[in-house]
Design an enzyme around this catalytic site. Sequence first.
Site, PDB file in Angstrom:
ATOM      1  N   LYS A   1       0.833  -1.203   0.000  1.00  0.00           N
ATOM      2  CA  LYS A   1       0.000   0.000   0.000  1.00  0.00           C
ATOM      3  C   LYS A   1       0.863   1.248   0.000  1.00  0.00           C
ATOM      4  CE  LYS A   1      -0.975   2.181   3.527  1.00  0.00           C
ATOM      5  NZ  LYS A   1      -1.363   2.685   4.862  1.00  0.00           N
ATOM      6  N   SER A   2       1.901   1.261   0.812  1.00  0.00           N
ATOM      7  CA  SER A   2       2.754   2.440   0.928  1.00  0.00           C
ATOM      8  C   SER A   2       3.436   2.761  -0.395  1.00  0.00           C
ATOM      9  CB  SER A   2       3.808   2.226   2.019  1.00  0.00           C
ATOM     10  OG  SER A   2       3.195   2.036   3.272  1.00  0.00           O
TER      11      SER A   2
ATOM     12  N   ASP B   1      -7.736   1.543   0.610  1.00  0.00           N
ATOM     13  CA  ASP B   1      -6.834   2.694   0.684  1.00  0.00           C
ATOM     14  C   ASP B   1      -6.347   3.134  -0.684  1.00  0.00           C
ATOM     15  OD1 ASP B   1      -6.912   3.271   3.365  1.00  0.00           O
ATOM     16  OD2 ASP B   1      -4.740   3.148   3.638  1.00  0.00           O
TER      17      ASP B   1
ATOM     18  N   ASN C   1     -10.328   6.889   5.525  1.00  0.00           N
ATOM     19  CA  ASN C   1      -9.369   6.895   6.636  1.00  0.00           C
ATOM     20  C   ASN C   1      -7.967   6.598   6.111  1.00  0.00           C
ATOM     21  OD1 ASN C   1      -8.672   7.299   9.288  1.00  0.00           O
ATOM     22  ND2 ASN C   1      -9.248   5.258   9.981  1.00  0.00           N
TER      23      ASN C   1
ATOM     24  N   SER D   1       5.723  10.181  10.007  1.00  0.00           N
ATOM     25  CA  SER D   1       6.706  10.357   8.940  1.00  0.00           C
ATOM     26  C   SER D   1       6.026  10.760   7.636  1.00  0.00           C
ATOM     27  CB  SER D   1       7.500   9.064   8.733  1.00  0.00           C
ATOM     28  OG  SER D   1       6.658   8.023   8.263  1.00  0.00           O
TER      29      SER D   1
ATOM     30  N   SER E   1       9.723   6.429  12.299  1.00  0.00           N
ATOM     31  CA  SER E   1       9.594   5.548  11.122  1.00  0.00           C
ATOM     32  C   SER E   1      10.471   5.989   9.953  1.00  0.00           C
ATOM     33  CB  SER E   1       8.118   5.469  10.680  1.00  0.00           C
ATOM     34  OG  SER E   1       7.300   5.011  11.720  1.00  0.00           O
TER      35      SER E   1
ATOM     36  N   ASP F   1       4.357  -0.386  12.074  1.00  0.00           N
ATOM     37  CA  ASP F   1       3.149  -1.029  11.551  1.00  0.00           C
ATOM     38  C   ASP F   1       3.078  -2.505  11.919  1.00  0.00           C
ATOM     39  OD1 ASP F   1       1.888   1.148  10.471  1.00  0.00           O
ATOM     40  OD2 ASP F   1       2.593   0.821   8.426  1.00  0.00           O
TER      41      ASP F   1
ATOM     42  N   LYS G   1      -2.879   6.587  14.733  1.00  0.00           N
ATOM     43  CA  LYS G   1      -3.177   5.849  13.501  1.00  0.00           C
ATOM     44  C   LYS G   1      -4.693   5.661  13.351  1.00  0.00           C
ATOM     45  CE  LYS G   1       1.094   4.822  12.062  1.00  0.00           C
ATOM     46  NZ  LYS G   1       1.601   5.008  10.686  1.00  0.00           N
ATOM     47  N   GLU G   2      -5.104   4.601  12.666  1.00  0.00           N
ATOM     48  CA  GLU G   2      -6.532   4.356  12.456  1.00  0.00           C
ATOM     49  C   GLU G   2      -7.307   4.318  13.763  1.00  0.00           C
ATOM     50  OE1 GLU G   2      -4.608   2.878   8.686  1.00  0.00           O
ATOM     51  OE2 GLU G   2      -4.086   3.139  10.794  1.00  0.00           O
TER      52      GLU G   2
ATOM     53  N   ARG H   1      -3.567   2.696  18.747  1.00  0.00           N
ATOM     54  CA  ARG H   1      -3.204   1.283  18.673  1.00  0.00           C
ATOM     55  C   ARG H   1      -2.635   0.744  19.978  1.00  0.00           C
ATOM     56  NH1 ARG H   1      -0.923   0.950  12.374  1.00  0.00           N
ATOM     57  NH2 ARG H   1      -2.999   0.653  11.472  1.00  0.00           N
TER      58      ARG H   1
ATOM     59  N   HIS I   1      -7.547  -2.177  10.239  1.00  0.00           N
ATOM     60  CA  HIS I   1      -7.189  -3.394   9.518  1.00  0.00           C
ATOM     61  C   HIS I   1      -6.129  -4.211  10.239  1.00  0.00           C
ATOM     62  CE1 HIS I   1      -3.690  -1.177   7.379  1.00  0.00           C
ATOM     63  NE2 HIS I   1      -4.200  -0.340   8.247  1.00  0.00           N
ATOM     64  N   ARG I   2      -5.164  -3.555  10.861  1.00  0.00           N
ATOM     65  CA  ARG I   2      -4.062  -4.295  11.487  1.00  0.00           C
ATOM     66  C   ARG I   2      -4.499  -4.985  12.784  1.00  0.00           C
ATOM     67  NH1 ARG I   2      -0.478  -3.642   7.903  1.00  0.00           N
ATOM     68  NH2 ARG I   2      -0.068  -1.624   6.910  1.00  0.00           N
TER      69      ARG I   2
ATOM     70  N   LYS J   1      -9.152  -2.489   3.917  1.00  0.00           N
ATOM     71  CA  LYS J   1      -8.394  -1.237   3.782  1.00  0.00           C
ATOM     72  C   LYS J   1      -7.086  -1.466   3.041  1.00  0.00           C
ATOM     73  CE  LYS J   1      -6.199   2.283   6.733  1.00  0.00           C
ATOM     74  NZ  LYS J   1      -6.581   3.497   6.008  1.00  0.00           N
TER      75      LYS J   1
END
Length: 469
Positions: A26-27, A53, A97, A190, A219, A359, A386-387, A390, A431-432, A457
């Site tokens: 994704k990144s 995403d 998101n 980052s 990061s 992540d 984050k989302e 966490r 998602h994670r 996502k």
Amino acid sequence: MSGLSDSIKILPRGPIDATVVPPGSKSLTNRALLIAALAKGESVLDGVLDSDDTRIMFEALRTLGFSLDHDPKHHRMRVLGLGGSVPETAAELDVGNSGTTARFLTAALALAKHSGEVRYRIFGKERMHQRPIRDLIAALKPLGGNLRCENADGCPPVLIGRNPYGQTDWNTPGSEGRPIVASVAGNVSSQFLSALMIAAPLISSRNDVVLKIEGTLVSFPYIAMTASIMHSFGVECHFFDPKCDSDGGLKNDSDCTPLRFSRGGTITIPQGSAYSARNYAIEPDASAASYFFAAAAVCGGRVTVRGLNKDSLQGDVGFVECLRQMGCEVEYSSDAITLRRELDRPLRGITVDMNPISDTVQTLAVVALFAEGPTRIVNAKHIRYKETDRIAALAAELRKLGAVVEEFEDGLSIVPPRERQFAEIDTYDDHRMGMSFAIAGLREPGIVIRDPKCTEKTYPRFFEDLDRL
């Protein structure tokens, strides 16, 4: 594995013996998509991830008037770049998101060339409107950005108008050749610095752009990733870290390449920089690979992930070294990474700084449930933004499984339970959380993942691929 649309029950299994190829990163996908749109000419991207995403980035670029031809069957995207121009000068952009989409587009639209008035509004889900962007906006204003948060909380929605300076107005008498300087805080995300790096070539043809990092940058591997993609499309980034180098470059030796580039460090994008179209191959997602490596660590056996190696662009390949410390064996080849754990070799708890690979914090926290002794994760405060928060979410769900968890500002300690408990895991629209805690269910019966669709996502077919193990 069985379940309904609102939950999935994970079924335990024996030792793992599998070879997998995760979907594209994704990144890398979202960076490459935007850079290709800002380049001159047609680029072909292979290995493109098709997920929530990345679809958000696809649609945002189409809304802005760019021509994108997507071939999902072959994971390919053709992007016609317009050399830094944006066709549509007014748009409402729903970024859901997707932090990369929100931050990268904010910088690019604030600094892009426009021939007329500009009215952009970037907004998203409720959680996106709680994720800070104030530091990025503050960094863009000295570069000519005409933008603000819609509300007073420093979070999206973001309103963007026309850059009052324009690309050539920096070159007024006396200013030609002088660097254009902006400072950005590095301790929240980052992505702020990556956004500035990607957009910097849009500013000026006759001035260097110098980005100064204030405080500790989290990061750092994602910054190296951004610089690598920019290099592939024809733009160089020159790093300077006063701790490591006196001649203006960032050395590559292990003692000097920093895990968090900071304290007076700068990144310079030289005058005249411009993106050129090219064909670009996107690696499989290393963060997604972490779940399969974790499966072998938790269940025993072997997992080989193809398409990644020790020198991959993504810092999250370093997750396997955490698992090595816990008692697993790791083997690298030119196009694969293999992780093994013999059944008679127990996992052991570790203390680890996960700032560079944050992540994968959730993945490691779940593995820690099956280790002997406590695991302590430190220097990851930024994952609270984050989302979901966490750290807090992890603490709550690990306790459901019987772990003794101490939560602190930048991490947590996990003492595995003597007897793990059945639990329904809340995923917090993250998602994670869903993917990480599914790994616990491969070893422990009675694990139910609520809202499994959250994994769409970044990995729409995650549970199908997990079932194939």
